[in-house]
Design a protein around this motif. Sequence first.
Motif, PDB file in Angstrom:
ATOM      1  N   LYS A   1      43.551  39.895  47.479  1.00 16.75           N
ATOM      2  CA  LYS A   1      43.087  38.737  48.236  1.00 16.75           C
ATOM      3  C   LYS A   1      42.454  37.730  47.300  1.00 16.75           C
ATOM      4  O   LYS A   1      41.603  38.076  46.481  1.00 16.75           O
ATOM      5  CB  LYS A   1      42.082  39.179  49.302  1.00 16.75           C
ATOM      6  CG  LYS A   1      41.714  38.089  50.292  1.00 16.75           C
ATOM      7  CD  LYS A   1      40.853  38.654  51.423  1.00 16.75           C
ATOM      8  CE  LYS A   1      40.573  37.587  52.474  1.00 16.75           C
ATOM      9  NZ  LYS A   1      39.774  38.125  53.606  1.00 16.75           N
ATOM     10  N   LEU A   2      42.880  36.483  47.400  1.00 18.66           N
ATOM     11  CA  LEU A   2      42.324  35.408  46.592  1.00 18.66           C
ATOM     12  C   LEU A   2      41.040  34.870  47.226  1.00 18.66           C
ATOM     13  O   LEU A   2      40.748  35.134  48.406  1.00 18.66           O
ATOM     14  CB  LEU A   2      43.354  34.284  46.447  1.00 18.66           C
ATOM     15  CG  LEU A   2      44.676  34.657  45.760  1.00 18.66           C
ATOM     16  CD1 LEU A   2      45.640  33.481  45.808  1.00 18.66           C
ATOM     17  CD2 LEU A   2      44.432  35.090  44.317  1.00 18.66           C
ATOM     18  N   SER A   3      40.290  34.116  46.472  1.00 14.72           N
ATOM     19  CA  SER A   3      39.023  33.575  46.960  1.00 14.72           C
ATOM     20  C   SER A   3      39.204  32.626  48.139  1.00 14.72           C
ATOM     21  O   SER A   3      38.293  32.463  48.953  1.00 14.72           O
ATOM     22  CB  SER A   3      38.291  32.848  45.824  1.00 14.72           C
ATOM     23  OG  SER A   3      39.103  31.800  45.293  1.00 14.72           O
ATOM     24  N   ASP A   4      40.394  32.016  48.236  1.00 13.89           N
ATOM     25  CA  ASP A   4      40.643  31.104  49.355  1.00 13.89           C
ATOM     26  C   ASP A   4      41.190  31.811  50.587  1.00 13.89           C
ATOM     27  O   ASP A   4      41.545  31.170  51.570  1.00 13.89           O
ATOM     28  CB  ASP A   4      41.598  29.990  48.925  1.00 13.89           C
ATOM     29  CG  ASP A   4      42.971  30.526  48.498  1.00 13.89           C
ATOM     30  OD1 ASP A   4      43.204  31.749  48.602  1.00 13.89           O
ATOM     31  OD2 ASP A   4      43.810  29.715  48.049  1.00 13.89           O
ATOM     32  N   GLY A   5      41.252  33.160  50.507  1.00 17.85           N
ATOM     33  CA  GLY A   5      41.689  33.937  51.666  1.00 17.85           C
ATOM     34  C   GLY A   5      43.149  34.316  51.662  1.00 17.85           C
ATOM     35  O   GLY A   5      43.583  35.153  52.451  1.00 17.85           O
ATOM     36  N   ARG A   6      43.943  33.691  50.776  1.00 14.47           N
ATOM     37  CA  ARG A   6      45.363  34.040  50.701  1.00 14.47           C
ATOM     38  C   ARG A   6      45.542  35.427  50.090  1.00 14.47           C
ATOM     39  O   ARG A   6      44.724  35.879  49.287  1.00 14.47           O
ATOM     40  CB  ARG A   6      46.126  32.998  49.875  1.00 14.47           C
ATOM     41  CG  ARG A   6      46.287  31.641  50.551  1.00 14.47           C
ATOM     42  CD  ARG A   6      47.088  30.708  49.665  1.00 14.47           C
ATOM     43  NE  ARG A   6      46.392  30.438  48.402  1.00 14.47           N
ATOM     44  CZ  ARG A   6      46.983  29.895  47.343  1.00 14.47           C
ATOM     45  NH1 ARG A   6      48.270  29.561  47.394  1.00 14.47           N
ATOM     46  NH2 ARG A   6      46.277  29.683  46.233  1.00 14.47           N
ATOM     47  N   THR A   7      46.624  36.089  50.476  1.00 12.40           N
ATOM     48  CA  THR A   7      46.897  37.429  49.953  1.00 12.40           C
ATOM     49  C   THR A   7      48.266  37.454  49.276  1.00 12.40           C
ATOM     50  O   THR A   7      49.131  36.626  49.571  1.00 12.40           O
ATOM     51  CB  THR A   7      46.881  38.483  51.077  1.00 12.40           C
ATOM     52  OG1 THR A   7      47.879  38.150  52.060  1.00 12.40           O
ATOM     53  CG2 THR A   7      45.524  38.555  51.748  1.00 12.40           C
ATOM     54  N   PHE A   8      48.436  38.421  48.367  1.00  9.94           N
ATOM     55  CA  PHE A   8      49.731  38.595  47.714  1.00  9.94           C
ATOM     56  C   PHE A   8      49.912  40.064  47.336  1.00  9.94           C
ATOM     57  O   PHE A   8      48.945  40.818  47.215  1.00  9.94           O
ATOM     58  CB  PHE A   8      49.848  37.704  46.468  1.00  9.94           C
ATOM     59  CG  PHE A   8      48.887  38.073  45.363  1.00  9.94           C
ATOM     60  CD1 PHE A   8      49.294  38.905  44.322  1.00  9.94           C
ATOM     61  CD2 PHE A   8      47.585  37.591  45.369  1.00  9.94           C
ATOM     62  CE1 PHE A   8      48.416  39.236  43.306  1.00  9.94           C
ATOM     63  CE2 PHE A   8      46.699  37.922  44.350  1.00  9.94           C
ATOM     64  CZ  PHE A   8      47.113  38.752  43.322  1.00  9.94           C
TER      65      PHE A   8
END
Length: 390
Positions: free
Chosen positions: A105-112
């Motif tokens: 999870k990235l700091s902006d809420g996006r996931t990969f």
Amino acid sequence: MVRNNICYIASAGAGKTTKLVKDAAINATNDSCKKIAIITYTQNNQAHIRSKLEQYEFGYKIVVMGWFEFLLKHWITPFKTMIFPHLIDSHIGIAPVEGKSGIKKLSDGRTFVAYQKEDYSKKYLTTEGSKVYTDKISELAYELYTRNETDVIERLNSIFDFLYFDECQDFVGYDYEILKILLVKSKICCVLAGDPRQHTYSTHATSKYKKFSGDIATFIQENINRKRKQYVIIDKTSLVKSHRCPPSICNFANVIMSQFPKMESANMRYYQTEHCKLVRQKDAENYINRFNPIALIWNHSAKDKVHSNISRIYNMGEVKGLDFLNIIVYPTKTMEKWIKDTNTELSREARAKLYVAVTRAEISTGIVVPDDFHIPLNSKIQFWDNNSGI
């Protein structure tokens, strides 16, 4: 000997677990019968099945297994080095995970996804490289099957004559691929039983076959059975009457699960005292003293709601397959809102857990609500009268 694969779609308390155990025990009396396995997801139901087997003389020929145990022991371990050569002399275990593994999870809420498609060690195994993530077990089993189709099936055929799957509404995603292989490719007779109303758990988090989650009958019809070959008989009539729940409990359970055919009661043993009632907080202590019920709550954090004179407490989702004489339910605020007005929204999970909770009782179900709780005149459930004998 003709062996037909069959899937029983049951109601709560209709005796599906009892039927599976009895059928397995009968088949175990045949001298030529190889091993039989009864497989289910939850530990509570595994223990329940083992207790039922104790009454049968040939129970020793039957093994009770968890779904993950079955996949690990019979699909993954024998063929693991096809993908993981480093595990040739190592035991492979299970790493429980909630949600999906391998997601960053990235700091902006996006996931990969944090692994490459062909990087099987990072995809399936923990960092130490010896445990499989629980959300990837059935997918790994399927992956190994695609590389060893003949060997996997021949090995299973040599071990088992019958596989029984209880609470099959818990299966999702790649679990369905495993069941499809067994039903279509193997010589093993597979017997499945489940109640789609009780889909409180899934074996893992997945988007695969999402529309079939909890609905194994539709999956079989659309993905396994064919016009020229019916691999599985779907039986929706043999296990429709509840031998556990009396009429009043069945009636309210039908309100909870109005989208399904109505369940009927075959339990008239306690006709004079059976009930399904709302219990005001001010009356709850007297109710508990009179009926000595088992308490059912949403989860551990709700234990502080339970009255001090309660002896045993269970989570709603963990009691599938179990039954008690009397129970008392501590609903969530969302459930209370729905009970007050059944036209309001109730999530699939909350609806399933409320259904499971209400249908655990053989005699009485009480549902605790605030003292100022109001219901419409035409409500399918009424308040318990503290001065009543029932």
